[in-house]
Design a protein around this motif. Structure first.
Motif, mmCIF file in Angstrom:
data_model
loop_
_atom_site.group_PDB
_atom_site.id
_atom_site.type_symbol
_atom_site.label_atom_id
_atom_site.label_comp_id
_atom_site.label_asym_id
_atom_site.label_seq_id
_atom_site.Cartn_x
_atom_site.Cartn_y
_atom_site.Cartn_z
ATOM 1 N N PRO A 194 0.713 -1.213 0.099
ATOM 2 C CA PRO A 194 -0.131 -0.113 0.192
ATOM 3 C C PRO A 194 0.708 1.383 -0.109
ATOM 4 O O PRO A 194 0.139 2.423 -0.197
ATOM 5 C CB PRO A 194 -0.579 0.030 1.239
ATOM 6 C CG PRO A 194 0.139 -0.887 2.123
ATOM 7 C CD PRO A 194 0.596 -2.015 1.163
ATOM 8 N N ILE A 195 2.076 1.161 0.317
ATOM 9 C CA ILE A 195 3.015 2.347 0.259
ATOM 10 C C ILE A 195 3.981 2.344 -1.109
ATOM 11 O O ILE A 195 4.565 3.283 -1.100
ATOM 12 C CB ILE A 195 3.861 2.703 1.458
ATOM 13 C CG1 ILE A 195 4.814 1.364 1.760
ATOM 14 C CG2 ILE A 195 2.800 3.005 2.445
ATOM 15 C CD1 ILE A 195 5.368 1.609 3.047
ATOM 16 N N ILE A 217 4.126 14.112 -2.050
ATOM 17 C CA ILE A 217 4.026 13.086 -0.854
ATOM 18 C C ILE A 217 5.087 13.714 0.241
ATOM 19 O O ILE A 217 4.624 13.828 1.094
ATOM 20 C CB ILE A 217 4.332 11.723 -1.333
ATOM 21 C CG1 ILE A 217 3.546 10.858 -2.190
ATOM 22 C CG2 ILE A 217 4.516 10.655 0.210
ATOM 23 C CD1 ILE A 217 2.034 10.957 -1.816
ATOM 24 N N THR A 218 6.133 14.157 -0.238
ATOM 25 C CA THR A 218 7.020 14.727 0.996
ATOM 26 C C THR A 218 6.651 15.923 1.256
ATOM 27 O O THR A 218 6.924 16.155 2.598
ATOM 28 C CB THR A 218 8.643 14.863 0.299
ATOM 29 O OG1 THR A 218 8.540 15.332 -1.000
ATOM 30 C CG2 THR A 218 9.134 13.269 -0.208
ATOM 31 N N ILE A 231 1.649 9.269 5.086
ATOM 32 C CA ILE A 231 0.780 10.116 4.145
ATOM 33 C C ILE A 231 0.138 9.089 3.343
ATOM 34 O O ILE A 231 -1.216 9.326 3.254
ATOM 35 C CB ILE A 231 1.360 11.123 3.478
ATOM 36 C CG1 ILE A 231 2.191 12.327 4.272
ATOM 37 C CG2 ILE A 231 0.776 11.780 2.563
ATOM 38 C CD1 ILE A 231 1.019 13.050 5.152
ATOM 39 N N ILE A 232 0.721 8.383 2.699
ATOM 40 C CA ILE A 232 0.094 7.352 1.799
ATOM 41 C C ILE A 232 -0.872 6.512 2.516
ATOM 42 O O ILE A 232 -1.800 6.060 1.917
ATOM 43 C CB ILE A 232 1.445 6.559 1.003
ATOM 44 C CG1 ILE A 232 2.169 7.576 0.348
ATOM 45 C CG2 ILE A 232 0.721 5.416 0.349
ATOM 46 C CD1 ILE A 232 3.362 6.851 -0.424
ATOM 47 N N LEU A 233 -0.314 5.794 3.653
ATOM 48 C CA LEU A 233 -1.124 5.093 4.406
ATOM 49 C C LEU A 233 -2.564 5.629 4.808
ATOM 50 O O LEU A 233 -3.674 5.281 4.948
ATOM 51 C CB LEU A 233 -0.599 4.477 5.685
ATOM 52 C CG LEU A 233 0.383 3.391 5.305
ATOM 53 C CD1 LEU A 233 1.272 3.060 6.573
ATOM 54 C CD2 LEU A 233 -0.130 2.139 4.631
ATOM 55 N N ASN A 266 -9.831 16.495 0.992
ATOM 56 C CA ASN A 266 -10.252 15.865 -0.138
ATOM 57 C C ASN A 266 -9.497 16.113 -1.533
ATOM 58 O O ASN A 266 -9.206 15.302 -2.277
ATOM 59 C CB ASN A 266 -11.781 16.329 -0.531
ATOM 60 C CG ASN A 266 -12.671 15.636 0.421
ATOM 61 O OD1 ASN A 266 -12.408 14.802 1.215
ATOM 62 N ND2 ASN A 266 -14.048 16.210 0.669
ATOM 63 N N ALA A 267 -9.021 17.594 -1.403
ATOM 64 C CA ALA A 267 -8.159 18.231 -2.743
ATOM 65 C C ALA A 267 -6.895 17.264 -2.542
ATOM 66 O O ALA A 267 -6.306 16.832 -3.647
ATOM 67 C CB ALA A 267 -7.932 19.455 -2.462
ATOM 68 N N GLU A 268 -6.236 17.215 -1.361
ATOM 69 C CA GLU A 268 -5.090 16.326 -1.212
ATOM 70 C C GLU A 268 -5.076 14.868 -1.703
ATOM 71 O O GLU A 268 -4.325 14.260 -2.256
ATOM 72 C CB GLU A 268 -4.654 16.411 0.270
ATOM 73 C CG GLU A 268 -4.078 17.962 0.534
ATOM 74 C CD GLU A 268 -3.762 18.139 2.169
ATOM 75 O OE1 GLU A 268 -3.165 19.100 2.390
ATOM 76 O OE2 GLU A 268 -4.559 17.133 2.919
ATOM 77 N N LEU A 269 -6.258 14.329 -1.198
ATOM 78 C CA LEU A 269 -6.712 12.849 -1.508
ATOM 79 C C LEU A 269 -6.662 12.806 -3.068
ATOM 80 O O LEU A 269 -6.110 11.888 -3.677
ATOM 81 C CB LEU A 269 -7.790 12.248 -1.045
ATOM 82 C CG LEU A 269 -7.922 12.069 0.389
ATOM 83 C CD1 LEU A 269 -9.360 11.890 0.901
ATOM 84 C CD2 LEU A 269 -6.951 11.209 0.953
#
Length: 291
Positions: A194-195, A217-218, A231-233, A266-269
């Motif tokens: 998942p990452i 992501i960073t 962040i990814i999880l 939501n925008a970040e997702l």
């Protein structure tokens, strides 16, 4: 508050609940598996995912027996490998796996892969899983690495809708169409790698597309004072996926479950989802053959 007390739970299509975040042991050497699983359990993980093909079911069982965690609070998954496909051989393989993990009842049993070259054997194996489910020896059954066409055929030829389809999902390979098909049919999408770790260990060259190093992501990790993996999880969890990251590092095991104190917008997702390359890191299930 104990971490498992705040763990979100997802409800499968038969009413059984499963933790939204678990711990996988793929590629974990047997000698390191027991300590890794013990560390995971001590940090609040209650979903442990193994497989006959991983060669570490016994070590997972040792960790479970030594943990002192109430069995009722655990959710244990293992998988049937294609070399044991077929109705009778699947039942025998299940008994072997159960002896190794030291359990009387399994929470989730999966077909590890479709076998495109012998889909009749794939169906017969799933029918064996149905028998185990009807007997109460497993609480839920499902599949792993099945595409939409394979799922559609399986649904047409069997009686119990898979509770789970465990597939490669991470920001660089998001599988939107397959996830939508799973959702439409009441099948939970569970994300392995998942990452995006599969992109690193499956790479054939130094040119690795690693989601953990992606600038988006960073940047989000810096914004939220979290690691890129966290962040990814968080992205996985907020999309309703069940994620099963793996590690043998005590530090990373602890970090990976520490994701329930912040939310992505939501925008970040959407921005993370837009990183999709459409390129899988793992093998194409259509190419799987018996050894």
């Amino acid at each position: 508050m104990p971490m498992d007390a705040i763990m979100p739970m997802l409800t499968l299509n038969n009413g059984v609940t499963i933790p939204a975040l678990g711990f996988g042991v793929y590629r974990n050497p047997p000698a390191q598996t027991t300590v890794a699983v013990e560390t995971a359990l001590a940090n609040g993980y209650r979903l442990i995912d193994t497989a006959a093909a991983y060669g570490n079911e016994t070590e997972v069982g040792s960790a479970l027996s030594q943990s002192g965690v109430d069995r009722a609070r655990l959710f244990i998954t293992t998988k049937l490998w294609i070399d044991d496909y077929g109705y009778d051989s699947a039942l025998r393989a299940f008994d072997t796996s159960m002896a190794k993990v030291g359990l009387d009842t399994l929470d989730l049993y999966l077909l590890h892969q479709p076998l495109p070259s012998d889909f009749d054997a794939t169906v017969a194996s799933y029918q064996a899983l149905q028998t185990l489910y009807e007997q109460g020896r497993v609480r839920a059954i499902g599949v792993s690495n099945f595409g939409t066409a394979q799922l559609a055929e399986l649904l047409a030829r069997t009686d119990v809708v898979p509770a789970v389809n465990q597939i490669e999902v991470h920001p660089y390979f998001t599988e939107p169409e397959l996830r939508a098909f799973n959702l439409e049919n009441g099948i939970l999408t569970q994300a392995w790698s998942p990452i995006g770790g599969v992109n690193r260990y499956a790479a054939k060259s130094g040119n690795v597309k690693d989601p953990l190093r992606d600038p988006l992501i960073t940047a989000l990790a810096a914004k939220y004072s979290k690691t890129p993996a966290q962040i990814i999880l968080r992205w996985d969890i907020q999309q309703g996926l069940c994620a099963i990251p793996k590690s043998v590092s005590p530090k990373r095991i602890a970090e990976n479950i520490d994701i329930f104190d912040f939310y992505l917008t939501n925008a970040e997702l959407s921005d993370i989802s837009a990183l999709d390359t459409g390129i899988r890191g793992g093998p194409n299930p259509e190419d799987i053959r018996r050894s």
